[in-house]
Design an enzyme around this catalytic site. Structure first.
Site, PDB file in Angstrom:
ATOM      1  CE1 TYR A  70       8.659   8.869  -1.976  1.00  0.00           C
ATOM      2  CE2 TYR A  70       9.929  10.068  -3.612  1.00  0.00           C
ATOM      3  CZ  TYR A  70       9.701   9.707  -2.303  1.00  0.00           C
ATOM      4  OH  TYR A  70      10.520  10.201  -1.309  1.00  0.00           O
ATOM      5  CG  HIS A 128      11.850   4.943   1.229  1.00  0.00           C
ATOM      6  ND1 HIS A 128      11.012   4.989   0.143  1.00  0.00           N
ATOM      7  CD2 HIS A 128      11.740   6.153   1.817  1.00  0.00           C
ATOM      8  CE1 HIS A 128      10.424   6.173   0.090  1.00  0.00           C
ATOM      9  NE2 HIS A 128      10.842   6.895   1.098  1.00  0.00           N
TER      10      HIS A 128
END
Length: 299
Positions: A70, A128
């Site tokens: 992010y 992830h």
């Protein structure tokens, strides 16, 4: 803050304390946490984002989810500022890139996340999504991080049923405590087989984008007459009904993102909604359960 507002916040906290999800190791978590995707990327929004996340912690939404991906670490840096002086009040989650999940890189990736977050440990570290690194190697790396005290537990993200079965059949794979996937009223593919698999194996789901990114992914969540009618019944907003639906069981943790304080309050307030069987049946008619296997939704 008025006495009325204070009482309202206490009710929300009490509701979140009752709406809990239990991890396999006995850890209790609120059914609503906080997501941070796209946070930390705009300096002009920084103070607003920090205040929003800190309000969420105050309300009892102590789980904060971030990732090295992010904003290339900017989200983790922002969260680091949020939790300064509050680390013991937060259940901190971050995620490792697949290309960092091999034994040669996972430890340094985790250490870099810890530095950005300003902490010495993560409460939960997730892969992830699946990459080229063998699952056995990632698990070995996760277990080493756990034994070294850098993470308390680990899990995965964006794993479909076959992935979970393969993980479960890999040595130490059963130590995975959660799987973070896209799940909301307008995206119910996991209801067919993935969610039942997780129920059976006592492994909660973590639902990202549980509000379909503020309804932008499914405008129907905002405009459908049925959801509007149910919202009016509870004196709530349609997206609050959608969030209450996502946490209707005791096996899903929703992590909506909110930048504005009013949205943080609205998310917390959704925990006070107890949808009836009639409500759920009506929502099933508009947003039907899947009748066949579909590919895992990913955004």
């Amino acid at each position: 803050m008025s006495l009325h507002d204070h009482e309202k916040i206490l009710r929300m906290k009490h509701s979140l304390e009752k709406r809990i999800v239990t991890l396999a190791d006995g850890t209790f978590l609120p059914s609503i946490g906080q997501g941070t995707w796209y946070m930390g990327e705009n300096p002009q929004s920084k103070n607003k984002e920090i205040k929003a996340l800190q309000l969420g912690i105050e309300l009892g939404m102590k789980l904060i989810d971030t990732a090295e991906m992010y904003g290339n670490g900017d989200s983790e840096r922002l969260v680091g500022e949020v939790i300064k002086g509050r680390r013991d009040k937060v259940f901190l989650v971050s995620k490792v890139y697949p290309h960092h999940s091999g034994l040669d890189l996972i430890e340094s990736a985790c250490e870099n996340s810890l530095k950005r977050l300003g902490t010495d440990h993560l409460d939960l570290y997730l892969l992830h999504w699946r990459g080229r690194a063998p699952l056995a190697e990632t698990i070995e790396g996760m277990e080493k991080l756990r034994k070294d005290g850098k993470i308390a537990r680990w899990g995965v993200s964006n794993f479909d049923t076959e992935d979970m079965i393969e993980l479960w059949n890999t040595p130490n794979g059963k130590k995975c405590v959660t799987n973070q996937v896209l799940y909301h009223l307008g995206s119910r593919g996991i209801d067919y087989d993935l969610l039942p698999w997780h129920h059976e194996h006592n492994t909660p789901i973590m639902a990202y984008s549980p509000l379909a990114q503020g309804g932008s992914l499914r405008r129907q969540l905002l405009s459908d007459p049925t959801i509007i009618e149910i919202a009016e019944k509870y004196n709530m907003q349609p997206l609050q009904i959608a969030l209450a639906w996502t946490i209707r069981s005791n096996n899903v943790i929703a992590i909506p993102k909110a930048v504005k304080e009013e949205h943080v309050l609205a998310n917390a307030q959704a925990a006070t909604i107890q949808l009836t069987i009639e409500d759920l049946n009506r929502l099933d008619e508009v947003f039907p359960k899947p009748t066949r296997k579909t590919p895992l939704d990913i955004i």
